[in-house]
Design an enzyme around this catalytic site. Structure first.
Site, PDB file in Angstrom:
ATOM      1  N   LYS A 272       0.858  -1.187   0.000  1.00 20.91           N
ATOM      2  CA  LYS A 272       0.000   0.000   0.000  1.00 20.91           C
ATOM      3  C   LYS A 272       0.893   1.236   0.000  1.00 20.91           C
ATOM      4  CE  LYS A 272      -3.599   2.505   2.439  1.00 20.91           C
ATOM      5  NZ  LYS A 272      -4.588   2.504   3.515  1.00 20.91           N
TER       6      LYS A 272
ATOM      7  N   LYS B  28      -2.250  -1.666  -3.831  1.00 18.65           N
ATOM      8  CA  LYS B  28      -3.082  -0.465  -3.822  1.00 18.65           C
ATOM      9  C   LYS B  28      -2.213   0.778  -3.903  1.00 18.65           C
ATOM     10  CE  LYS B  28      -6.136   1.921  -0.632  1.00 18.65           C
ATOM     11  NZ  LYS B  28      -6.661   1.969   0.692  1.00 18.65           N
TER      12      LYS B  28
HETATM   13  C1  PBG Z   1      -6.884   3.896   5.249  1.00 18.88           C
HETATM   14  C2  PBG Z   1      -7.423   3.772   3.860  1.00 18.88           C
HETATM   15  C3  PBG Z   1      -7.299   4.695   2.828  1.00 18.88           C
HETATM   16  C4  PBG Z   1      -7.951   4.170   1.729  1.00 18.88           C
HETATM   17  C5  PBG Z   1      -8.470   2.938   2.113  1.00 18.88           C
HETATM   18  N1  PBG Z   1      -8.109   2.696   3.445  1.00 18.88           N
HETATM   19  C6  PBG Z   1      -6.717   6.054   2.828  1.00 18.88           C
HETATM   20  C7  PBG Z   1      -5.322   6.233   3.220  1.00 18.88           C
HETATM   21  O1  PBG Z   1      -4.560   5.297   3.410  1.00 18.88           O
HETATM   22  O2  PBG Z   1      -4.946   7.390   3.372  1.00 18.88           O
HETATM   23  C8  PBG Z   1      -8.069   4.816   0.409  1.00 18.88           C
HETATM   24  C9  PBG Z   1      -9.079   4.252  -0.521  1.00 18.88           C
HETATM   25  C10 PBG Z   1      -9.384   5.129  -1.663  1.00 18.88           C
HETATM   26  O3  PBG Z   1      -8.717   6.153  -1.908  1.00 18.88           O
HETATM   27  O4  PBG Z   1     -10.318   4.784  -2.394  1.00 18.88           O
HETATM   28  N2  PBG Z   1      -7.644   3.210   6.164  1.00 18.88           N
END
Ligand code: PBG
Length: 347
Positions: free
Chosen positions: A209, A261
């Protein structure tokens, strides 16, 4: 002078043109040789549920996506299930936030109430997945608890994740999606679940991520209070190899599925992880990717249906088994109802 026949001058001197276009001549031919397709059951729809909301609240940077009320969430999840969507990934938006994100593990908090409600109304007809992270619940907006210098405290955060995991498992979640990028989170959560007998609750690990600008609209979607960024725990967009290190760790710690992701900007990472992973790999077409497609389509600059299907097909081609996308229910509806001829080529 020897007398031989006059040499022919019309024989080809080069190999014939090789013609890959032969396999593209008709729709039937293209269908026969198509390598990848989309299935509704491979799609997962992220959904937001907001505590105390009287009606669904539109998210301006994600046209068509809303913060649900508990009732509208159930209705949307039922629609998703009816058209064969594989799962719902649930995010909760509480009315009160604090330093430790206490609402995240409160059985009466919005997240756990909504999980229980979905399971009560939908049973096993669609997978109920729960985001397991503190950022929606903390007043500082970080994915973990902070130490006295304001840095995210990895190991104290793991304890909160264990509490959150148990509350989500008790509420009935089928799969938990730890998205906070703390070291050791899969092992900590797996251990807690097993110790309490939740051996069937699976972990969909956010394995690679990245600290991405493409999460921008999501921050609005969850009313994020974050100032600053997450670069001390999410991955540097410049790095590829460390995704494989994260994969090795998550597998060793017991991940059932792994995820890359965001999606389109990281297809190379998805490919690498998919080739190395013995467990199914998902990818997340995040809020900013959705917003880009929607913004271009609103201008009339892209053919919306084709752009959506092509983007999802790219994930399958790169090796994704399943895809989290805000288009899941819509695309599943297209597949369910039968696509118009010009789109049939995509499935
Ligand atoms: C954090 C989380 C995020 C997203 C999913 N889980 C945001 C981040 O890490 O700042 C982003 C998902 C999206 O942008 O569609 N719990």
């Amino acid at each position: 002078m020897t007398s031989s026949a006059t040499p022919r001058t019309d024989l080809p001197l080069t190999p014939p043109v090789i013609r890959p276009r032969r396999l593209r001549t008709t729709g039937a031919m293209r269908s026969l040789v198509r390598e990848h397709t989309l299935r509704a059951g491979d799609l997962i729809e992220p959904m937001f549920v907001r505590e105390g909301a009287g009606e669904p609240t539109p998210i301006s940077s994600m046209p068509g996506v809303v913060q649900h009320t508990e009732d509208s969430l159930v209705a949307a999840a039922r629609r998703a299930a009816e058209v064969g969507v594989g799962g719902i990934m649930l995010f909760g938006v509480p009315t009160t936030k604090d330093a430790t994100g206490s609402q995240a593990s409160d059985p009466d908090g919005i997240m756990n109430r909504a999980i229980a409600r979905l399971r009560a109304e939908l049973g096993d007809s669609v997978l109920v997945m729960a985001d397991l992270c503190l950022d929606e619940f903390t007043d500082h907006g970080h994915c973990g608890v902070l130490d006295d210098q304001g840095r995210v405290d990895n190991d104290r955060t793991l304890v909160r994740y264990q509490e959150m995991a148990l509350s989500q498992a008790r509420a009935g979640a089928h799969l938990l999606g730890p998205s906070g990028m703390m070291d050791g989170q899969i092992a900590a959560i797996r251990g807690a679940l097993d110790a309490e007998g939740f051996t069937d609750v699976g972990l969909f690990a956010y394995t690679a991520k990245y600290a991405s600008a493409f999460y921008g609209p999501f921050r609005e979607a969850v009313d994020s209070s974050l100032t600053g960024d997450r670069r001390a725990y999410q991955q540097d967009p410049a790095n590829g190899a460390e995704a494989l290190r994260e994969l090795t760790l998550d597998l060793a710690e017991g991940a059932d599925l792994v995820m890359v992701k965001p999606g389109l900007p990281y297809l190379d990472v998805l490919r690498d992880v998919a080739q190395a992973s013995p467990v199914p790999v998902g990818t997340y077409q995040v809020s900013g990717e959705y917003a880009m497609i929607e913004a271009a389509c609103a201008q009339g600059w892209l053919d919306r249906e084709r752009a959506v299907l092509e983007s999802l097909l790219a994930f399958r081609r790169a090796g994704a088994t399943c895809v989290l996308t805000y288009y899941a229910t819509e695309v599943a509806t297209w597949l369910h109802d039968g696509l118009p001829a010009h789109l049939r080529e995509f499935v």
